[in-house]
Design a protein around this motif. Sequence first.
Motif, PDB file in Angstrom:
ATOM      1  N   THR A   1       0.828  -1.201   0.000  1.00  0.00           N
ATOM      2  CA  THR A   1       0.000   0.000   0.000  1.00  0.00           C
ATOM      3  C   THR A   1       0.863   1.251   0.000  1.00  0.00           C
ATOM      4  OG1 THR A   1      -1.802  -1.131   1.158  1.00  0.00           O
ATOM      5  CG2 THR A   1      -1.773   1.277   1.263  1.00  0.00           C
ATOM      6  N   LEU A   2       1.880   1.271   0.860  1.00  0.00           N
ATOM      7  CA  LEU A   2       2.737   2.458   0.940  1.00  0.00           C
ATOM      8  C   LEU A   2       3.588   2.613  -0.323  1.00  0.00           C
ATOM      9  CD1 LEU A   2       3.856   2.617   4.657  1.00  0.00           C
ATOM     10  CD2 LEU A   2       1.712   3.275   3.575  1.00  0.00           C
ATOM     11  N   SER A   3       4.010   1.495  -0.895  1.00  0.00           N
ATOM     12  CA  SER A   3       4.740   1.570  -2.161  1.00  0.00           C
ATOM     13  C   SER A   3       3.865   2.178  -3.252  1.00  0.00           C
ATOM     14  CB  SER A   3       5.211   0.176  -2.565  1.00  0.00           C
ATOM     15  OG  SER A   3       5.860   0.199  -3.823  1.00  0.00           O
ATOM     16  N   ALA A   4       2.584   1.758  -3.288  1.00  0.00           N
ATOM     17  CA  ALA A   4       1.661   2.290  -4.295  1.00  0.00           C
ATOM     18  C   ALA A   4       1.456   3.790  -4.107  1.00  0.00           C
ATOM     19  CB  ALA A   4       0.322   1.563  -4.212  1.00  0.00           C
ATOM     20  N   ILE A   5       1.317   4.234  -2.857  1.00  0.00           N
ATOM     21  CA  ILE A   5       1.127   5.667  -2.601  1.00  0.00           C
ATOM     22  C   ILE A   5       2.374   6.454  -2.991  1.00  0.00           C
ATOM     23  CG2 ILE A   5       0.849   7.369  -0.758  1.00  0.00           C
ATOM     24  CD1 ILE A   5      -1.039   5.363   0.607  1.00  0.00           C
ATOM     25  N   LEU A   6       3.539   5.923  -2.648  1.00  0.00           N
ATOM     26  CA  LEU A   6       4.786   6.618  -2.974  1.00  0.00           C
ATOM     27  C   LEU A   6       4.927   6.830  -4.470  1.00  0.00           C
ATOM     28  CD1 LEU A   6       7.522   7.769  -2.075  1.00  0.00           C
ATOM     29  CD2 LEU A   6       8.447   5.441  -2.229  1.00  0.00           C
ATOM     30  N   HIS A   7       4.489   5.854  -5.256  1.00  0.00           N
ATOM     31  CA  HIS A   7       4.646   5.934  -6.717  1.00  0.00           C
ATOM     32  C   HIS A   7       3.364   6.397  -7.424  1.00  0.00           C
ATOM     33  CE1 HIS A   7       8.643   4.076  -6.816  1.00  0.00           C
ATOM     34  NE2 HIS A   7       8.225   3.324  -5.824  1.00  0.00           N
ATOM     35  N   GLY A   8       2.329   6.708  -6.650  1.00  0.00           N
ATOM     36  CA  GLY A   8       1.070   7.103  -7.256  1.00  0.00           C
ATOM     37  C   GLY A   8       1.146   8.459  -7.950  1.00  0.00           C
ATOM     38  N   ILE A   9       0.300   8.623  -8.958  1.00  0.00           N
ATOM     39  CA  ILE A   9       0.205   9.898  -9.692  1.00  0.00           C
ATOM     40  C   ILE A   9      -1.067  10.604  -9.229  1.00  0.00           C
ATOM     41  CG2 ILE A   9      -0.031  10.986 -11.950  1.00  0.00           C
ATOM     42  CD1 ILE A   9       1.405   8.557 -13.147  1.00  0.00           C
ATOM     43  N   PRO A  10      -0.953  11.779  -8.594  1.00  0.00           N
ATOM     44  CA  PRO A  10      -2.138  12.470  -8.070  1.00  0.00           C
ATOM     45  C   PRO A  10      -3.064  12.943  -9.195  1.00  0.00           C
ATOM     46  CG  PRO A  10      -0.122  13.324  -7.076  1.00  0.00           C
ATOM     47  CD  PRO A  10       0.296  12.468  -8.238  1.00  0.00           C
ATOM     48  N   LEU A  11      -4.361  12.741  -8.973  1.00  0.00           N
ATOM     49  CA  LEU A  11      -5.386  13.245  -9.887  1.00  0.00           C
ATOM     50  C   LEU A  11      -6.316  14.242  -9.190  1.00  0.00           C
ATOM     51  CD1 LEU A  11      -6.434   9.890 -11.626  1.00  0.00           C
ATOM     52  CD2 LEU A  11      -4.830  11.617 -12.483  1.00  0.00           C
ATOM     53  N   HIS A  12      -6.334  14.177  -7.870  1.00  0.00           N
ATOM     54  CA  HIS A  12      -7.203  15.051  -7.059  1.00  0.00           C
ATOM     55  C   HIS A  12      -6.633  15.041  -5.645  1.00  0.00           C
ATOM     56  CE1 HIS A  12     -10.843  16.952  -5.491  1.00  0.00           C
ATOM     57  NE2 HIS A  12     -10.918  15.991  -4.562  1.00  0.00           N
ATOM     58  N   GLY A  13      -6.716  16.187  -4.973  1.00  0.00           N
ATOM     59  CA  GLY A  13      -6.148  16.255  -3.632  1.00  0.00           C
ATOM     60  C   GLY A  13      -4.638  16.132  -3.638  1.00  0.00           C
ATOM     61  N   HIS A  14      -4.013  16.886  -4.528  1.00  0.00           N
ATOM     62  CA  HIS A  14      -2.567  16.774  -4.713  1.00  0.00           C
ATOM     63  C   HIS A  14      -1.798  17.023  -3.421  1.00  0.00           C
ATOM     64  CE1 HIS A  14      -4.054  17.012  -8.777  1.00  0.00           C
ATOM     65  NE2 HIS A  14      -2.845  16.865  -9.300  1.00  0.00           N
ATOM     66  N   ASP A  15      -2.230  17.989  -2.630  1.00  0.00           N
ATOM     67  CA  ASP A  15      -1.485  18.334  -1.410  1.00  0.00           C
ATOM     68  C   ASP A  15      -1.489  17.171  -0.419  1.00  0.00           C
ATOM     69  OD1 ASP A  15      -0.956  20.811  -2.440  1.00  0.00           O
ATOM     70  OD2 ASP A  15      -2.536  21.843  -1.316  1.00  0.00           O
ATOM     71  N   GLN A  16      -2.629  16.496  -0.304  1.00  0.00           N
ATOM     72  CA  GLN A  16      -2.705  15.363   0.611  1.00  0.00           C
ATOM     73  C   GLN A  16      -1.739  14.259   0.182  1.00  0.00           C
ATOM     74  OE1 GLN A  16      -4.894  14.471   3.648  1.00  0.00           O
ATOM     75  NE2 GLN A  16      -2.935  13.407   3.509  1.00  0.00           N
ATOM     76  N   LEU A  17      -1.755  13.924  -1.091  1.00  0.00           N
ATOM     77  CA  LEU A  17      -0.866  12.874  -1.578  1.00  0.00           C
ATOM     78  C   LEU A  17       0.594  13.298  -1.474  1.00  0.00           C
ATOM     79  CD1 LEU A  17      -3.055  11.766  -4.561  1.00  0.00           C
ATOM     80  CD2 LEU A  17      -2.241  10.233  -2.764  1.00  0.00           C
ATOM     81  N   LYS A  18       0.869  14.568  -1.701  1.00  0.00           N
ATOM     82  CA  LYS A  18       2.249  15.059  -1.585  1.00  0.00           C
ATOM     83  C   LYS A  18       2.751  14.912  -0.157  1.00  0.00           C
ATOM     84  CE  LYS A  18       5.169  19.139  -2.357  1.00  0.00           C
ATOM     85  NZ  LYS A  18       5.186  20.573  -2.751  1.00  0.00           N
ATOM     86  N   ARG A  19       1.904  15.198   0.834  1.00  0.00           N
ATOM     87  CA  ARG A  19       2.315  15.055   2.230  1.00  0.00           C
ATOM     88  C   ARG A  19       2.659  13.607   2.549  1.00  0.00           C
ATOM     89  NH1 ARG A  19      -1.755  19.033   3.046  1.00  0.00           N
ATOM     90  NH2 ARG A  19      -3.345  17.436   3.457  1.00  0.00           N
ATOM     91  N   TRP A  20       1.829  12.684   2.071  1.00  0.00           N
ATOM     92  CA  TRP A  20       2.132  11.263   2.309  1.00  0.00           C
ATOM     93  C   TRP A  20       3.438  10.869   1.634  1.00  0.00           C
ATOM     94  CZ3 TRP A  20      -3.520   9.535   0.966  1.00  0.00           C
ATOM     95  CH2 TRP A  20      -4.329   9.712   2.094  1.00  0.00           C
ATOM     96  N   GLN A  21       3.613  11.281   0.395  1.00  0.00           N
ATOM     97  CA  GLN A  21       4.817  10.902  -0.337  1.00  0.00           C
ATOM     98  C   GLN A  21       6.070  11.486   0.296  1.00  0.00           C
ATOM     99  OE1 GLN A  21       3.564  12.197  -4.243  1.00  0.00           O
ATOM    100  NE2 GLN A  21       2.763  10.169  -4.787  1.00  0.00           N
ATOM    101  N   GLU A  22       5.970  12.700   0.829  1.00  0.00           N
ATOM    102  CA  GLU A  22       7.125  13.298   1.503  1.00  0.00           C
ATOM    103  C   GLU A  22       7.495  12.518   2.758  1.00  0.00           C
ATOM    104  OE1 GLU A  22       5.863  17.315   2.095  1.00  0.00           O
ATOM    105  OE2 GLU A  22       6.609  17.989   0.131  1.00  0.00           O
ATOM    106  N   ARG A  23       6.492  12.004   3.463  1.00  0.00           N
ATOM    107  CA  ARG A  23       6.774  11.191   4.649  1.00  0.00           C
ATOM    108  C   ARG A  23       7.440   9.876   4.265  1.00  0.00           C
ATOM    109  NH1 ARG A  23       1.576  10.592   8.384  1.00  0.00           N
ATOM    110  NH2 ARG A  23       3.091   9.340   9.567  1.00  0.00           N
ATOM    111  N   LEU A  24       7.068   9.338   3.122  1.00  0.00           N
ATOM    112  CA  LEU A  24       7.575   8.033   2.706  1.00  0.00           C
ATOM    113  C   LEU A  24       8.980   8.094   2.117  1.00  0.00           C
ATOM    114  CD1 LEU A  24       4.295   6.614   1.145  1.00  0.00           C
ATOM    115  CD2 LEU A  24       5.518   5.659   3.115  1.00  0.00           C
ATOM    116  N   VAL A  25       9.437   9.286   1.783  1.00  0.00           N
ATOM    117  CA  VAL A  25      10.775   9.399   1.194  1.00  0.00           C
ATOM    118  C   VAL A  25      11.837   8.874   2.159  1.00  0.00           C
ATOM    119  CG1 VAL A  25      12.543  11.047   0.491  1.00  0.00           C
ATOM    120  CG2 VAL A  25      10.227  11.247  -0.418  1.00  0.00           C
ATOM    121  N   HIS A  26      11.653   9.134   3.454  1.00  0.00           N
ATOM    122  CA  HIS A  26      12.612   8.662   4.446  1.00  0.00           C
ATOM    123  C   HIS A  26      12.223   7.254   4.895  1.00  0.00           C
ATOM    124  CE1 HIS A  26      15.383   8.416   7.755  1.00  0.00           C
ATOM    125  NE2 HIS A  26      14.388   8.207   8.601  1.00  0.00           N
TER     126      HIS A  26
END
Length: 303
Positions: free
Chosen positions: A125-150
């Motif tokens: 699930t986290l791998s999918a979110i990290l590599h997901g392409i945002p279509l709506h709610g970009h800021d929410q997905l960006k926050r998750w992806q930034e957390r997953l970078v580390h």
Amino acid sequence: MHYASQWRADIASSIAPLIARNPHVGAIMIGGSTSRDRADSFSDIEIGVFWSRSPREEERLAPIEPAGGVFWELDPYDPEADTWMEEWGLNNLKMDIRNMTIDGVEQQLSRVLNNYETDLFLQQTLSAILHGIPLHGHDQLKRWQERLVHYPAELSEAMVRHYSGEELREWCWWVDQLLTRGDIPLVYHSFNDAIFQVISMLMGLNQIYHPGFKWLRYSLSELHILPSHLGERIDEVYTRHPRDGLKMIRSIVLETYDLIAEHLPQLGKEIDQARSNFLHQRQQFEQPPSLPFSLSPSQESAS
């Protein structure tokens, strides 16, 4: 993005506004092979939908008719995965919709990033979110992806500990037994098990959220620390005689243990034990062993 991925992404982008009409939808993303630019003629379109609360059945079905789709399947809530899933078709092309709540994602992030849980579904699930392409709610997905970078070092150790242990205990003895008895389907099942354990150890060692076992050649290409020519050797396991396959997997597992000991020396004692367990051979008996009592004549003849 190549053609097979691009047109799938375009379709998902057209459908997303229909899903986003619901005010309780906080974010939408493209997942699966399309988001990683690996789509081929077999690929469906995976869309992740993240809700501010649990979605109702009628809300999950609402976008299908406006999109020109045909309903296929509506799965109930899966408490283990914390997801709701539905499938529908666009002229027989499968739309695979996976719904989660935003709070549910936050909890899964915490379980992996803070508690260092190694569950494969959580990792996927986290791998999918990290590599997901945002279509709506970009800021929410960006926050998750930034957390997953580390990727936490503690998670790396937890992954290696979990996948180097019990599943490979006495593996060499077990497969030798299966080969001797002619249980070839179980031999290949055991080959799969060992290879999956190796891949999982390497994902942790390389600090990559486990994406699952599909598209293995792509996953291996992302690893910087791995046994030499691993992909080619895995392929060869299944084309050689099973006895040769046993020897090849034995070498792959032992090389993986060596790499772990080199790069995570703090796990050295645990890896030494895992190696010993992997290689351990149980004693075989052609005759009764020495016993603290005497066998009766009938027992001796039966043996």
